[in-house]
Design a protein around this motif. Structure first.
Motif, mmCIF file in Angstrom:
data_model
loop_
_atom_site.group_PDB
_atom_site.id
_atom_site.type_symbol
_atom_site.label_atom_id
_atom_site.label_comp_id
_atom_site.label_asym_id
_atom_site.label_seq_id
_atom_site.Cartn_x
_atom_site.Cartn_y
_atom_site.Cartn_z
ATOM 1 N N GLU A 1 0.725 -1.271 -0.076
ATOM 2 C CA GLU A 1 0.032 -0.067 0.094
ATOM 3 C C GLU A 1 1.004 1.249 0.056
ATOM 4 O O GLU A 1 0.304 2.246 -0.873
ATOM 5 C CB GLU A 1 -0.833 0.091 1.365
ATOM 6 C CG GLU A 1 -2.020 -0.930 1.230
ATOM 7 C CD GLU A 1 -2.696 -1.274 2.470
ATOM 8 O OE1 GLU A 1 -2.543 -0.397 3.571
ATOM 9 O OE2 GLU A 1 -3.790 -1.938 2.531
ATOM 10 N N VAL A 2 1.970 1.172 0.819
ATOM 11 C CA VAL A 2 2.793 2.288 0.671
ATOM 12 C C VAL A 2 3.510 2.630 -0.310
ATOM 13 O O VAL A 2 3.624 3.796 -0.939
ATOM 14 C CB VAL A 2 3.657 2.472 2.076
ATOM 15 C CG1 VAL A 2 4.896 3.326 2.103
ATOM 16 C CG2 VAL A 2 2.945 2.246 3.278
ATOM 17 N N PHE A 3 4.185 1.351 -1.127
ATOM 18 C CA PHE A 3 5.088 1.704 -2.246
ATOM 19 C C PHE A 3 4.290 1.440 -3.179
ATOM 20 O O PHE A 3 5.108 1.825 -4.475
ATOM 21 C CB PHE A 3 6.282 0.697 -1.819
ATOM 22 C CG PHE A 3 7.180 1.183 -0.891
ATOM 23 C CD1 PHE A 3 8.132 2.090 -1.327
ATOM 24 C CD2 PHE A 3 7.037 0.643 0.396
ATOM 25 C CE1 PHE A 3 9.176 2.560 -0.330
ATOM 26 C CE2 PHE A 3 8.262 1.202 1.372
ATOM 27 C CZ PHE A 3 9.026 1.951 0.975
ATOM 28 N N GLY A 4 3.073 1.261 -3.539
ATOM 29 C CA GLY A 4 2.423 0.824 -4.539
ATOM 30 C C GLY A 4 2.701 -0.314 -5.545
ATOM 31 O O GLY A 4 1.941 -0.697 -6.275
ATOM 32 N N SER A 5 3.696 -1.126 -5.026
ATOM 33 C CA SER A 5 3.892 -2.468 -5.829
ATOM 34 C C SER A 5 4.698 -3.241 -4.623
ATOM 35 O O SER A 5 5.490 -2.896 -3.958
ATOM 36 C CB SER A 5 4.571 -2.233 -7.201
ATOM 37 O OG SER A 5 5.809 -1.890 -6.895
ATOM 38 N N GLN A 6 4.727 -4.501 -5.146
ATOM 39 C CA GLN A 6 5.218 -5.708 -4.539
ATOM 40 C C GLN A 6 6.970 -5.312 -4.607
ATOM 41 O O GLN A 6 7.683 -5.327 -3.676
ATOM 42 C CB GLN A 6 5.040 -7.120 -5.096
ATOM 43 C CG GLN A 6 3.782 -7.575 -4.592
ATOM 44 C CD GLN A 6 3.427 -8.746 -5.503
ATOM 45 O OE1 GLN A 6 2.639 -8.664 -6.403
ATOM 46 N NE2 GLN A 6 3.926 -9.993 -5.056
ATOM 47 N N GLU A 7 7.166 -5.150 -5.926
ATOM 48 C CA GLU A 7 8.702 -4.935 -6.546
ATOM 49 C C GLU A 7 9.079 -3.887 -5.624
ATOM 50 O O GLU A 7 10.254 -3.959 -4.992
ATOM 51 C CB GLU A 7 8.759 -4.772 -7.895
ATOM 52 C CG GLU A 7 10.138 -4.711 -8.250
ATOM 53 C CD GLU A 7 10.169 -4.486 -9.855
ATOM 54 O OE1 GLU A 7 10.939 -3.830 -10.316
ATOM 55 O OE2 GLU A 7 9.490 -5.192 -10.586
ATOM 56 N N SER A 8 8.488 -2.663 -5.431
ATOM 57 C CA SER A 8 8.944 -1.625 -4.849
ATOM 58 C C SER A 8 9.233 -1.664 -3.163
ATOM 59 O O SER A 8 10.283 -1.472 -2.787
ATOM 60 C CB SER A 8 8.262 -0.352 -5.203
ATOM 61 O OG SER A 8 8.067 0.037 -6.367
#
Length: 140
Positions: A90-97
């Protein structure tokens, strides 16, 4: 993220919450699918995840099989880690990030990577608190 992963995460708290975690464990809502989700959502290998859970790789693999009897402490750790992962996405916008952030050395973690703190409940809570700080404008 697959539909199955999204469905599983829907029932996981968005923040590390011991009350909800305990309720999930005591009502039997945690199973092998949660352990598999740890692997699928982070793409870390079995060795890394079994280190977090303080179990052998063989035990981790057997716990991912249907109808496995999983110890309560492992279920608890898995739900807390999944809550953290959900919050991180949720915070970073993606799993990868989020995973990239977990693996990078960070000032707030004594110049260690946050992932090094995933082996304890207090470490998971600490990482979760840092994510909340990031949400509200604190440095990453």
């Amino acid at each position: 993220m697959t539909v199955a992963q999204a469905t599983l995460l829907k029932n996981i708290p968005s923040r590390v919450d011991t009350n909800i975690t305990l309720g999930m464990i005591k009502t039997g809502k945690v199973g092998p699918q949660h352990l598999q989700a740890l692997k699928d959502l982070t793409l870390f290998n079995d060795e890394k995840i079994s280190d977090w859970l303080d179990i052998s790789v063989k035990t981790f693999r057997s716990y991912k099989k249907p109808n496995s009897i999983i110890k309560a402490r492992i279920k608890e750790h898995a739900v807390m880690a999944l809550s953290l992962i959900k919050h991180g996405i949720e915070v970073f916008g993606s799993q990868e990030s989020f995973v990239n952030w977990l693996e990078k050395e960070n000032f707030f973690f004594d110049k260690k990577a946050p992932i090094e703190f995933m082996d304890t409940h207090s470490g998971i809570k600490f990482i979760d608190d840092r994510l909340t700080g990031i949400e509200y404008g604190d440095n990453a």
